[in-house]
Write a protein that holds these residues in place. Structure first.
Motif, short mmCIF file in Angstrom:
data_model
loop_
_atom_site.label_atom_id
_atom_site.label_comp_id
_atom_site.label_asym_id
_atom_site.label_seq_id
_atom_site.Cartn_x
_atom_site.Cartn_y
_atom_site.Cartn_z
N ALA A 112 -13.73 -18.64 -7.37
CA ALA A 112 -13.27 -18.68 -5.97
C ALA A 112 -13.24 -17.28 -5.37
O ALA A 112 -13.48 -17.11 -4.17
CB ALA A 112 -11.88 -19.32 -5.92
N LEU A 113 -12.93 -16.28 -6.20
CA LEU A 113 -12.95 -14.89 -5.71
C LEU A 113 -14.37 -14.46 -5.36
O LEU A 113 -14.58 -13.69 -4.42
CB LEU A 113 -12.38 -13.95 -6.77
N GLN A 114 -15.33 -14.97 -6.10
CA GLN A 114 -16.73 -14.60 -5.86
C GLN A 114 -17.28 -15.28 -4.62
O GLN A 114 -18.02 -14.67 -3.85
CB GLN A 114 -17.56 -15.00 -7.09
N ASN A 115 -16.92 -16.54 -4.40
CA ASN A 115 -17.54 -17.34 -3.35
C ASN A 115 -16.70 -17.47 -2.08
O ASN A 115 -17.11 -18.16 -1.15
CB ASN A 115 -17.84 -18.74 -3.89
N GLY A 116 -15.54 -16.84 -2.03
CA GLY A 116 -14.70 -16.97 -0.85
C GLY A 116 -13.95 -15.69 -0.53
O GLY A 116 -14.25 -14.61 -1.04
N PHE A 117 -12.95 -15.82 0.38
CA PHE A 117 -12.10 -14.69 0.78
C PHE A 117 -12.92 -13.52 1.34
O PHE A 117 -12.64 -12.36 1.05
CB PHE A 117 -11.25 -14.20 -0.41
N TRP A 118 -13.93 -13.83 2.17
CA TRP A 118 -14.84 -12.78 2.62
C TRP A 118 -14.17 -11.80 3.58
O TRP A 118 -14.49 -10.62 3.58
CB TRP A 118 -16.07 -13.42 3.27
N PHE A 119 -13.25 -12.30 4.39
CA PHE A 119 -12.56 -11.39 5.31
C PHE A 119 -11.75 -10.35 4.52
O PHE A 119 -11.76 -9.17 4.84
CB PHE A 119 -11.64 -12.20 6.24
N PHE A 120 -11.08 -10.81 3.47
CA PHE A 120 -10.28 -9.89 2.65
C PHE A 120 -11.19 -8.96 1.83
O PHE A 120 -10.84 -7.80 1.59
CB PHE A 120 -9.35 -10.68 1.74
N LYS A 121 -12.34 -9.46 1.43
CA LYS A 121 -13.29 -8.59 0.74
C LYS A 121 -13.76 -7.47 1.66
O LYS A 121 -13.89 -6.32 1.23
CB LYS A 121 -14.50 -9.41 0.26
N PHE A 122 -14.01 -7.81 2.90
CA PHE A 122 -14.42 -6.79 3.87
C PHE A 122 -13.32 -5.75 4.06
O PHE A 122 -13.59 -4.55 4.13
CB PHE A 122 -14.76 -7.46 5.21
N LEU A 123 -12.07 -6.22 4.10
CA LEU A 123 -10.96 -5.27 4.22
C LEU A 123 -10.87 -4.38 2.98
O LEU A 123 -10.58 -3.17 3.09
CB LEU A 123 -9.65 -6.04 4.40
N VAL A 124 -11.12 -4.95 1.81
CA VAL A 124 -11.10 -4.15 0.58
C VAL A 124 -12.19 -3.08 0.62
O VAL A 124 -11.95 -1.91 0.27
CB VAL A 124 -11.29 -5.07 -0.66
N LEU A 125 -13.38 -3.45 1.08
CA LEU A 125 -14.48 -2.49 1.18
C LEU A 125 -14.14 -1.38 2.16
O LEU A 125 -14.37 -0.19 1.88
CB LEU A 125 -15.76 -3.20 1.60
N VAL A 126 -13.57 -1.75 3.30
CA VAL A 126 -13.18 -0.73 4.29
C VAL A 126 -12.10 0.17 3.72
O VAL A 126 -12.14 1.40 3.88
CB VAL A 126 -12.69 -1.42 5.59
N ILE A 128 -11.48 0.92 0.51
CA ILE A 128 -12.05 1.82 -0.48
C ILE A 128 -12.85 2.93 0.19
O ILE A 128 -12.80 4.10 -0.22
CB ILE A 128 -12.94 1.03 -1.46
N THR A 129 -13.56 2.57 1.27
CA THR A 129 -14.36 3.57 1.99
C THR A 129 -13.47 4.63 2.61
O THR A 129 -13.74 5.84 2.51
CB THR A 129 -15.21 2.89 3.07
N VAL A 130 -12.40 4.20 3.27
CA VAL A 130 -11.46 5.16 3.88
C VAL A 130 -10.85 6.05 2.79
O VAL A 130 -10.73 7.27 2.96
CB VAL A 130 -10.36 4.41 4.66
N GLY A 131 -10.46 5.44 1.67
CA GLY A 131 -9.89 6.23 0.59
C GLY A 131 -10.88 7.24 0.02
O GLY A 131 -10.49 8.34 -0.37
N ALA A 132 -12.17 6.87 -0.02
CA ALA A 132 -13.19 7.78 -0.55
C ALA A 132 -13.31 9.05 0.27
O ALA A 132 -13.60 10.12 -0.26
CB ALA A 132 -14.54 7.06 -0.62
N PHE A 133 -13.06 8.95 1.58
CA PHE A 133 -13.17 10.12 2.44
C PHE A 133 -11.97 11.06 2.30
O PHE A 133 -11.98 12.17 2.82
CB PHE A 133 -13.34 9.71 3.91
N TYR A 134 -10.94 10.61 1.60
CA TYR A 134 -9.79 11.48 1.34
C TYR A 134 -9.91 12.19 -0.02
O TYR A 134 -9.04 12.97 -0.38
CB TYR A 134 -8.49 10.66 1.36
N ILE A 135 -11.01 11.92 -0.75
CA ILE A 135 -11.22 12.61 -2.03
C ILE A 135 -11.55 14.07 -1.75
O ILE A 135 -12.47 14.36 -0.98
CB ILE A 135 -12.36 11.95 -2.83
N PRO A 136 -10.83 15.01 -2.34
CA PRO A 136 -11.15 16.43 -2.10
C PRO A 136 -12.55 16.77 -2.59
O PRO A 136 -13.06 16.16 -3.54
CB PRO A 136 -10.07 17.18 -2.92
N ASP A 137 -13.16 17.73 -1.95
CA ASP A 137 -14.52 18.12 -2.33
C ASP A 137 -14.57 18.52 -3.80
O ASP A 137 -15.09 17.79 -4.62
CB ASP A 137 -15.02 19.27 -1.45
N GLY A 138 -14.03 19.65 -4.15
CA GLY A 138 -13.97 20.09 -5.54
C GLY A 138 -15.27 19.84 -6.28
O GLY A 138 -16.35 20.23 -5.83
#
Length: 248
Positions: A112-126, A128-138
């Motif tokens: 069910a996680l694979q075949n549904g909950f697409w709106f929440f999956k999109f939120l998860v992707l967004v 993770i993307t926002v969090g990735a931009f807070y990773i320090p360069d280093g």
């Protein structure tokens, strides 16, 4: 599993029926395409200059309603931003790959996680993307560069295997059709397609020489393109040898 209420459900009801797994593949492919599109926009020359023209959007572009912006648009563009976008997509797909370990059919509760909950999956992707931009360069950029090199090599290798398998299956199917009837037509079609593919390859190699090399310098680029061309010629000759045909 509808994305945003009842309206999409009514629209989906007008579409042909499809398996959950097929819809899941299409939507995951859309997520991948969306991330790739954002990455392409990030590396387009002149995008940062255009963003600075928007009042109050980037640092140094003025203020909106007296509020000075603090957004550094440079951090959202260029190869470093693409690395972060790639990291977010890789983390997203790896997360679901781990969650789906040993799932054999759609009857599994985790399916069910694979075949549904697409709106929440999109939120998860967004997220993770926002969090990735807070990773320090280093060392993130240099380390992720090697992940990209290895990953892209494996990706190209898998694609080559799939393309060779497709071409072989395509050729065998058309030759089988030629044996069953209208041999001249099938052989003519096979020759035309082969000519088109070789012409496209030659044109692509010419464009590589034009856009990725210079008359003086670019020795590494010339070497890679030339080696690839030589290997293609060798494989083309070897593939039509009688002994290879017998083995096939």
């Amino acid at each position: 599993s509808c994305l945003c209420g009842s309206a999409p459900c009514l629209l989906c009801g007008c579409c042909p029926s499809a398996k959950n797994s097929t819809i899941s593949r299409l939507l995951f492919t859309f997520f991948l395409f969306l991330g790739t599109l954002v990455s392409v926009i990030m590396i387009i020359p002149g995008v940062e200059k255009e963003l600075h023209k928007l009042p109050g959007f980037c640092e140094g572009s003025g203020s909106v309603l007296g509020v000075q912006t603090k957004v550094d648009c440079g951090s959202f563009l260029g190869h470093k931003a693409v690395y972060r976008m790639g990291f977010a997509m890789a983390a997203f797909f790896c997360l679901f790959a781990v969650l789906m370990v040993c799932v054999r059919s759609s009857k599994d509760p985790r399916a069910a996680l694979q075949n549904g909950f697409w709106f929440f999956k999109f939120l998860v992707l967004v997220g993770i993307t926002v969090g990735a931009f807070y990773i320090p360069d280093g060392t993130f950029t240099s380390v992720w560069f090697y992940f990209g090199v290895v990953g892209s090599f494996l990706f190209i290798l898998i694609q080559l295997v799939l393309l060779i398998d497709l071409a072989h299956s395509w050729s065998q199917r058309w030759l089988r059709n030629a044996d069953q009837g209208n041999a001249k037509g099938w052989y003519a079609a096979l020759c035309i397609i082969t000519f088109i593919f070789y012409a496209t390859s030659i044109a692509a190699i010419a464009l590589l020489y034009v856009y990725y090399t210079k008359p003086e310098g670019c020795t590494e680029g010339k070497a890679f393109i030339s080696i690839n061309l030589i290997l293609c010629l060798i494989i083309s000759v070897v593939s039509i040898l009688p002994k290879i045909q017998v083995r096939q």
